[in-house]
Enzyme design. Structure first.
Site, PDB file in Angstrom:
ATOM      1  N   LYS A 121       0.820  -1.218   0.000  1.00 12.06           N
ATOM      2  CA  LYS A 121       0.000   0.000   0.000  1.00 12.06           C
ATOM      3  C   LYS A 121       0.852   1.266   0.000  1.00 12.06           C
ATOM      4  O   LYS A 121       0.481   2.258  -0.618  1.00 12.06           O
ATOM      5  CB  LYS A 121      -0.931   0.024   1.220  1.00 12.06           C
ATOM      6  CG  LYS A 121      -2.149  -0.885   1.068  1.00 12.06           C
ATOM      7  CD  LYS A 121      -3.233  -0.459   2.049  1.00 12.06           C
ATOM      8  CE  LYS A 121      -4.471  -1.322   1.907  1.00 12.06           C
ATOM      9  NZ  LYS A 121      -5.498  -0.975   2.902  1.00 12.06           N
ATOM     10  N   LYS A 204      -5.083 -10.335  -7.393  1.00 12.66           N
ATOM     11  CA  LYS A 204      -6.294 -10.451  -6.583  1.00 12.66           C
ATOM     12  C   LYS A 204      -7.393  -9.527  -7.120  1.00 12.66           C
ATOM     13  O   LYS A 204      -7.109  -8.401  -7.522  1.00 12.66           O
ATOM     14  CB  LYS A 204      -5.928 -10.038  -5.149  1.00 12.66           C
ATOM     15  CG  LYS A 204      -6.967 -10.315  -4.112  1.00 12.66           C
ATOM     16  CD  LYS A 204      -6.527  -9.788  -2.746  1.00 12.66           C
ATOM     17  CE  LYS A 204      -6.943  -8.357  -2.539  1.00 12.66           C
ATOM     18  NZ  LYS A 204      -6.995  -7.920  -1.139  1.00 12.66           N
ATOM     19  N   LYS A 207     -11.135  -3.881  -5.030  1.00 10.33           N
ATOM     20  CA  LYS A 207     -11.887  -2.656  -5.316  1.00 10.33           C
ATOM     21  C   LYS A 207     -10.961  -1.522  -5.731  1.00 10.33           C
ATOM     22  O   LYS A 207     -11.404  -0.528  -6.271  1.00 10.33           O
ATOM     23  CB  LYS A 207     -12.751  -2.252  -4.114  1.00 10.33           C
ATOM     24  CG  LYS A 207     -12.035  -2.123  -2.796  1.00 10.33           C
ATOM     25  CD  LYS A 207     -13.066  -2.041  -1.654  1.00 10.33           C
ATOM     26  CE  LYS A 207     -12.479  -2.478  -0.338  1.00 10.33           C
ATOM     27  NZ  LYS A 207     -13.446  -2.902   0.642  1.00 10.33           N
TER      28      LYS A 207
HETATM   29  P1  AMP Z   1     -11.048  -5.547   2.422  1.00 14.13           P
HETATM   30  O1  AMP Z   1     -12.060  -5.190   1.393  1.00 14.13           O
HETATM   31  O2  AMP Z   1      -9.649  -5.502   1.909  1.00 14.13           O
HETATM   32  O3  AMP Z   1     -11.270  -4.854   3.738  1.00 14.13           O
HETATM   33  O4  AMP Z   1     -11.287  -7.089   2.715  1.00 14.13           O
HETATM   34  C1  AMP Z   1     -12.386  -7.559   3.456  1.00 14.13           C
HETATM   35  C2  AMP Z   1     -12.421  -9.067   3.491  1.00 14.13           C
HETATM   36  O5  AMP Z   1     -12.623  -9.579   2.169  1.00 14.13           O
HETATM   37  C3  AMP Z   1     -11.130  -9.712   4.005  1.00 14.13           C
HETATM   38  O6  AMP Z   1     -11.475 -10.868   4.757  1.00 14.13           O
HETATM   39  C4  AMP Z   1     -10.416 -10.083   2.745  1.00 14.13           C
HETATM   40  O7  AMP Z   1      -9.520 -11.157   2.939  1.00 14.13           O
HETATM   41  C5  AMP Z   1     -11.584 -10.481   1.837  1.00 14.13           C
HETATM   42  N1  AMP Z   1     -11.235 -10.309   0.419  1.00 14.13           N
HETATM   43  C6  AMP Z   1     -10.958  -9.143  -0.220  1.00 14.13           C
HETATM   44  N2  AMP Z   1     -10.668  -9.365  -1.521  1.00 14.13           N
HETATM   45  C7  AMP Z   1     -10.745 -10.716  -1.709  1.00 14.13           C
HETATM   46  C8  AMP Z   1     -10.548 -11.576  -2.843  1.00 14.13           C
HETATM   47  N3  AMP Z   1     -10.223 -11.108  -4.036  1.00 14.13           N
HETATM   48  N4  AMP Z   1     -10.724 -12.906  -2.651  1.00 14.13           N
HETATM   49  C9  AMP Z   1     -11.082 -13.412  -1.443  1.00 14.13           C
HETATM   50  N5  AMP Z   1     -11.276 -12.648  -0.344  1.00 14.13           N
HETATM   51  C10 AMP Z   1     -11.111 -11.315  -0.462  1.00 14.13           C
END
Ligand code: AMP
Ligand code: TRP
Length: 345
Positions: A121, A204, A207
């Site tokens: 990041k 990955k 967003k």
């Molecule tokens: P975040 O949006 O980064 O706060 O992630 C929130 C949750 O979604 C966390 O448990 C991440 O590990 C999961 N997550 C985010 N992106 C992915 C992805 N591409 N595949 C699987 N899990 C994800």
């Protein structure tokens, strides 16, 4: 395991998602869907919108407010029942920031320097990154340990942060000669712990990817979902009959995993059914499945967003219930550390 806690803590699940923009299919399959399954299995579940984490990078205040409510709508639409789970936003419960400060004094600089998410990041601009972005994992440890949570369902990308949470619990217990914080178990399972970009099977789904074609947003309508799947990058080979045949085919593997997670099947079972098909046949089947599963969710999120006062009420109630668990645990922590006047909590 040698570092397993000697005291047994009752099973309690905690997880969090940042309100830092829209939700993707990765968030749904890797997190939200599994959160609802844990709740439905009758386990005590606590889910948090981590707005204190979100502000470690710049957030426009009006957007943060909107994203927090939309994320709450996403939780509710995914089947989180605010009566059976505790659903709240982090900043409404003071225990998180308070315990995070104590953990800032437990965790070591070297531990945090190893965190790959900070490196990703902050990139080349580490000197300009906020101090909060660097200390982010300590706050995450506080989120979990303020509830004595034992199990944390997350996607693969969060594994390193959970190892740090374990290290903090172990060091705190050791330094103060107590057996107070549980050593948490990461729960990283299922076909969709790492949903990949539709444009590049080695990245990955996120967003923050500049290409909207790389992801399915939970706010996408049926046409957008179908179009993105139709245009997803693949190779010219038909699907194999077995998992070994997906070796070296990251994009094909990703679409099979997404199908499996949406249909509650194993990837093996998907291949048993669809092996031999070309993507001209498999993609439309996947698009139909994705639309069938995501459209109702999308409609429910829209409905919920029409009444933000109700969302705020649910979050307020969740915060009161969260506070009732966390405040005594943090008061006890202060007492263990030797802070005077800590017995009131
Ligand atoms: P975040 O949006 O980064 O706060 O992630 C929130 C949750 O979604 C966390 O448990 C991440 O590990 C999961 N997550 C985010 N992106 C992915 C992805 N591409 N595949 C699987 N899990 C994800
Ligand atoms: N760091 C997590 C992410 O980016 C979000 C998060 C914050 C979290 N606190 C948490 C996840 C506690 C699980 C438990 O996805």
């Amino acid at each position: 395991m040698s570092d397993a806690p000697t005291k047994t803590f009752p099973k309690r699940i905690f997880s969090g998602i940042q309100p830092s923009g829209g939700l993707t299919l990765g968030n749904y399959l890797g997190a939200l869907k599994r959160f609802a399954q844990a709740q439905d299995a009758g386990i005590e579940t606590i889910y948090c919108m981590v707005d204190l984490h979100a502000i470690t990078v710049w957030q426009e205040p009006s957007k943060l407010r909107h994203a927090t409510r939309e994320l709450a709508a996403g939780f509710l639409a995914s089947g989180i029942d605010p009566k059976r789970s505790i659903l709240f936003n982090q900043s409404q419960v003071p225990a998180h920031a308070e315990l995070a400060w104590i953990f800032n004094c437990v965790a070591r600089m070297g531990w945090l320097r190893r965190m790959t998410q900070f490196k990703d990041k902050a990139g080349k601009h580490a000197e300009e990154a906020s101090v909060g972005l660097f200390a982010y994992p300590n706050l995450m440890a506080a989120d979990i340990l303020a509830y004595h949570a034992t199990h944390v369902p997350v996607g693969e990308d969060q594994k390193q942060h959970l190892e740090l949470t374990r290290d903090i619990a172990i060091k705190f217990n050791h330094d103060f000669g107590v057996d107070f914080f549980p050593v948490v178990e990461p729960v990283i399972e299922g076909a969709a712990t790492r949903v990949m970009s539709l444009r590049d099977g080695t990245k990955k789904m996120s967003k923050s990817d500049p290409s909207d074609q790389s992801r399915i947003n939970l706010t996408d309508d049926a046409d957008a979902i179908a179009a993105k799947i139709r245009k997803a990058r693949t190779d010219p080979e038909p699907l194999p009959e077995t998992l070994e045949g997906l070796e070296g085919r990251a994009e094909a593997r990703n679409l099979v995993n997404i199908y499996a997670a949406l249909a509650d099947m194993t990837p093996e079972a998907v291949l048993a059914e669809h092996g031999g098909q070309g993507f001209g046949v498999f993609k439309p089947a996947l698009a139909d499945l994705a639309v069938a599963k995501l459209s109702p969710l999308n409609a429910e999120m829209r409905r919920l967003m029409q009444d933000v006062a109700e969302i705020d009420r649910i979050l307020g109630e969740g915060a009161d219930r969260a506070d009732a668990i966390a405040a005594p645990i943090v008061a006890k922590t202060r007492d263990i550390v030797g802070m005077v006047g800590s017995r009131r909590g």
